[in-house]
Every structure is written in C-alpha cells, then in structure tokens.
Design an enzyme around this catalytic site. Structure first.
Site, mmCIF file in Angstrom:
data_model
loop_
_atom_site.group_PDB
_atom_site.id
_atom_site.type_symbol
_atom_site.label_atom_id
_atom_site.label_comp_id
_atom_site.label_asym_id
_atom_site.label_seq_id
_atom_site.Cartn_x
_atom_site.Cartn_y
_atom_site.Cartn_z
ATOM 1 N N MET A 1 -7.948 18.501 -44.564
ATOM 2 C CA MET A 1 -7.285 17.374 -45.478
ATOM 3 C C MET A 1 -7.112 16.060 -44.889
ATOM 4 S SD MET A 1 -7.155 17.115 -48.688
ATOM 5 C CE MET A 1 -6.783 18.813 -49.019
ATOM 6 N N ASP B 1 -11.495 28.822 -38.225
ATOM 7 C CA ASP B 1 -10.781 27.495 -38.284
ATOM 8 C C ASP B 1 -11.887 26.644 -37.610
ATOM 9 O OD1 ASP B 1 -8.037 26.997 -39.114
ATOM 10 O OD2 ASP B 1 -7.727 28.362 -37.972
ATOM 11 N N ASP C 1 0.830 -0.838 0.095
ATOM 12 C CA ASP C 1 -0.266 0.208 0.204
ATOM 13 C C ASP C 1 1.079 1.316 -0.158
ATOM 14 O OD1 ASP C 1 -2.357 -1.609 -0.100
ATOM 15 O OD2 ASP C 1 -2.970 -1.475 1.936
#
EC number: 1.3.7.7
Length: 508
Positions: free
Chosen positions: A430, A294, A36
């Site tokens: 593109m 954009d 742990d």
C-alpha cells in the site's frame, strides 16, 4: 591525486591497527603526526569497545624533523613495554614516516634489544596498499613471525587434532558484523561436530599462533582479510582452506559441502546432507520466505549492489538467485579483487562496476532508478538524497551499523537477517501504491542537481514546482531527459519553457 570527502578504504596504517588491536595483549605504536591518531576515537565510538584502545602515537613534530625520530620511537616502544607488559608491540609506519624515509626496521631492531616483548615492524607500503590490503598483509606477517619463532624454539604444534578442527581466520575489530558472524560460525562448526582450534585475529593471544597447523583446515569467510594467511599456511603445512562465504542458503550449503569434502579426505566419516536439508527447511526462514506471497511482491523489482567484494558478491547472488530481484548492476571498491568479483557475480547482474569514486557511484545509482540500494554508509546518504530506500550491507559503516542485538550475516541465522534487511529495504504494498498515486514524498524537495559535483544545471522556481507535480515513479526520468535536452542546447538553467520544449522533443 584528487581531494575527496569520502574514502571507501582508509589508509594502510588503519588496516594494520585493526589487526594489531584485535589480538589480546598486543600494543601498537603509530609513527605519525598529530591528526593521524583518530583510530583510537574511531574504534571506541564505532565498535563500542569498553577497553582502552592499545595504540600509542609516536608524534612526528618539528623536533623530530630537525634531529630525527629514532630516539623518540625507541623510547616509546620501551616505555610501553614497561608500562603495559604486552606480548607483542607492532610498529606501523604512515605516509608521513615513509616520506621521511626513516629506517624503521633499524628502530625495531634497537628496541628489541631492550624490550621484553616481541617487537615487529608492519612492513606495508603505504603508497601501494589501502586499509584492507594492509590488514591482510599485517595478519600474515604476525602469523609467520610466530610460526618461525616457534619453529626455532622447537615448540611448533604440527600434529593434527584427533577430531576434526578448524581455524577461523579474518575476524577483526571495526569490521561489518564480524563478532556476530563469528558467533554464528562457532555455532555452525559445533553442529557439524568440528572443534574450533583458533579464531584470529579477534580475541586471540599471539602464543596461540604456534598451534594453527594442528587444525584440519582453515575457514576464511572474507575476501578482504585472511587469504594471505591461509595461502601462507597452505604453502608451509599443506593446510586446505574453505574460502566460500556462507551467506545465503545456497552458499552456506556449498560451504558445508566443501568442508565435508576436506574432512572426508582427512579420514573422517561425515555426511552433512541431512543437516543441510534440516537447516534449510526448518531453521532458515529464507527458503520458505522465497516462496511466499510477500517475496513474490519483489519479483521484477530493480536493485543495485555496491560494497566490499565479499558482501557485494554475496548479496548480489542472494537477491537474484534466492529472491528473484533484478540486479541492474553490482559493484565493488576493492579493485585488487576485480577478477574474482567479476567471476562471482557473472550471470547475476546486468553490469559490473569496479570503482572507488563515490561521485561516479552516486550518478550511476541516480541513472539506474532502482527500487532499492544495497551498499555502504555512503550509498545510504545517496539514497536519502534520491529518496530511494537503502540497506547497508558493507563497510565503511556508521555506529548504527554496529547493532547491539544479534545480527549475523553468515550461517543459517544470517540468512534470516539478510532476508529481513532486503525485504524491509523496499517500498512495497500500500505504501508503494499511495506514493505512485500522490507523486512521491511531497514533503521533500526534488533534487534538481546530479549526485556528483559535475552537474552544471539549476532549476528555477517555476520549473521546480512543475517537476514536483510529476508522479514520483517517473520524476527522475523526466528530470534527466530535461537536463539532457538543455545541455545539448547549451542551456544553463531549466525554465518552464525548457521543460515544455523537452517534453515536445520526446513526443510526450
């Protein structure tokens, strides 16, 4: 109980250790078995800390099980007190110590008689609370401890500062971009003419906590860490709190206007409207970008959002309100914040999902066919499998999400960073056009099984090859329709014949 290889929120003791190690000169003792004690490695690796992590594990072993652990725990506390000279030692239990039903409060009381440092038990139920809930409770307990201590000693500072001041509450180690957010918040407060009275827990000394009441207000930007402390300070001293996360242009302006309301009520003569306009138009590029060609390319794109409550809600609103992106669903693993989260994202997404089941979230992402995913490190892996671009917006995170460069999410500089993350997470222009023409990334195999382990179908070679020929933007839909057709008819393997039959059944 079920076994899972991924947890969105760690066990409670991790939250306590995050808070304890965020303070300066505070040492944590973790009462736990070997295994742990991974927090030290995790903190050193993920947050790239240069200093030694101040955590000591008081190991639960066979000797402890046979004769009890009080002597060992007390010895570890007093030994670290002598070696490190901390201001505070925090003892955190774990699930193991809870199972053993040990009286850790008595251990702390005994150690306090010998140690020069203050000794405090992090009183957190490890079966009821997770990492974030434990962190929130631990911070509140430490603050309350030092407020009450100062009150008894008569050196509690309650007189307000002459000029407007703020406590920034909730900045901690191992949190998502917290240090960068903190820098941006300090800069923002300075531009608003507000003095930063204290920042807790990250980088603070516990002695500073007695002066928290002298601030005019508290700023708690994160839902996961800070609300319990601000509630306590409000109850004790009537301190107002600004809990609006200043992420995105709209929410940052709303946060500043709430600050203005508080300061005006306190007697300050402030008006931040000109500042908001100046920052929105000339400093933040997000407002300009949202009107650019954009950003118009993003209109109608589908996205899904998942993470902690704070970041998932904020990103959902930015995507929908500021960038015109369609959020199919927004979700969080913070179940205790379900009501708050639903209210925050209402009207900004088609559906809300509250779940910490990574398999369910993965399947929902696959079924939604989004253009981009905004989530945790787990959703990033899901995106890789589904070939969907992903932006990481929330913990749990990987070392790559602790950038060395300056990348805040809050404030006006944060708006630029968030917009960049969102825009760059989509496949556009593109690249998108070529992927549609040539049928996706042909260098990768098509995933023919579901994200979760519940899928019982496989695809033979011929069927898989045929599926690869399907254009990438509809491939997922073809795959799911075919698998549904096969399941409905008791088929366990997808063959060419099954594919053709499924195609004929839907009239394609």
């Amino acid at each position: 109980m079920k076994l899972a290889y991924w947890m969105y929120a760690a066990p409670a003791h991790i939250g306590t250790l995050r808070v304890a190690t965020s303070f300066k000169n505070v040492h944590a003792i973790m009462h736990a078995p070997i295994g742990d004690d991974y927090f030290n490695v995790m903190r050193s690796m993920l947050s790239r800390e240069r200093d030694f992590t101040p955590v000591t594990t008081s190991v639960v072993d066979r000797h402890v099980l046979s004769r009890g652990s009080q002597e060992k725990v007390v010895d570890n506390i007093t030994r670290k007190d002598a070696e490190e000279h901390p201001d505070l030692i925090v003892l955190t239990p774990t699930c193991t110590s809870s199972i053993l039903q040990e009286d850790l409060a008595n251990f702390v009381q005994r150690a306090s008689l010998e140690a020069k440092a203050d000794v405090l038990l992090a009183d957190v139920n490890h079966y009821r609370f997770n990492e974030m809930q434990a962190a929130d409770r631990t911070l509140q307990q430490i603050v309350q401890f030092y407020i009450e201590k100062a009150r008894k000693k008569g050196n509690l500072v309650t007189e307000k500062t002459a000029q407007p001041s703020v406590n920034i509450i909730g900045i901690s180690t191992l949190a998502f971009h917290n240090n960068h957010d903190c820098t941006e918040l300090k800069k923002l407060m300075g531009e608003l003419g507000i003095t930063v009275n204290a920042i807790i827990p990250e980088g603070a000394n516990v002695d500073e906590l007695r002066s928290l009441p002298q601030a005019w207000f508290n700023l708690a930007p994160y839902r996961e860490l800070g609300p319990m402390t601000t509630d306590y300070l409000a109850a004790e001293f009537g301190m107002p709190c600004v809990d609006i996360t200043p992420m995105g242009v709209v929410e940052t302006a709303r946060c500043i206007r709430k600050i203005q309301t508080i300061l005006t009520a306190g007697g300050a003569d402030v008006n931040y409207e000109d500042f908001i306009n100046e920052q929105t138009i000339h400093v933040s590029q997000a407002a300009w970008f949202s009107r650019s060609i954009d950003c118009q390319n993003l209109t109608g794109k589908k996205a899904v959002v998942y993470g902690d409550a704070t970041h998932a809600a904020a990103i959902t609103k930015i995507l929908t309100r500021e960038m015109g992106i369609h959020v199919v669903w927004a979700g969080t693993f913070c179940k205790p914040d379900e009501e708050w989260f639903r209210k925050e994202v209402e009207g900004y997404c088609d559906e809300v999902i509250i779940s910490d089941d990574h398999g369910l979230i993965g399947d929902r992402i696959a079924n939604s066919e989004p253009s981009a995913i905004f989530g945790t490190q787990m959703e990033r892996h899901v995106g890789k499998r589904l070939n969907i671009p992903t932006g990481v917006i929330s913990a749990p995170i990987h070392v790559q999400n602790f950038p060395i460069g300056y990348k805040p999410f809050l404030g006006y500089e944060g708006t630029n960073q968030v917009v960049d993350l969102i825009y760059n997470s989509f496949t556009l222009g593109m690249e998108d056009h070529l992927l549609e023409i040539f049928g996706g990334h042909d260098t990768k195999e098509v995933i023919t099984k579901g994200i979760s382990a519940d899928s019982d179908l496989g695809w033979n070679k011929e069927a898989q090859a045929e599926l690869n020929k399907v254009p990438g933007f509809v491939r997922g839909k073809v795959k799911r329709n075919t698998e549904k057709f096969a399941r409905d008819r008791g088929q366990t393997t997808i063959t060419l014949e099954v594919m053709y039959a499924a195609k004929e059944a839907v009239g394609a």
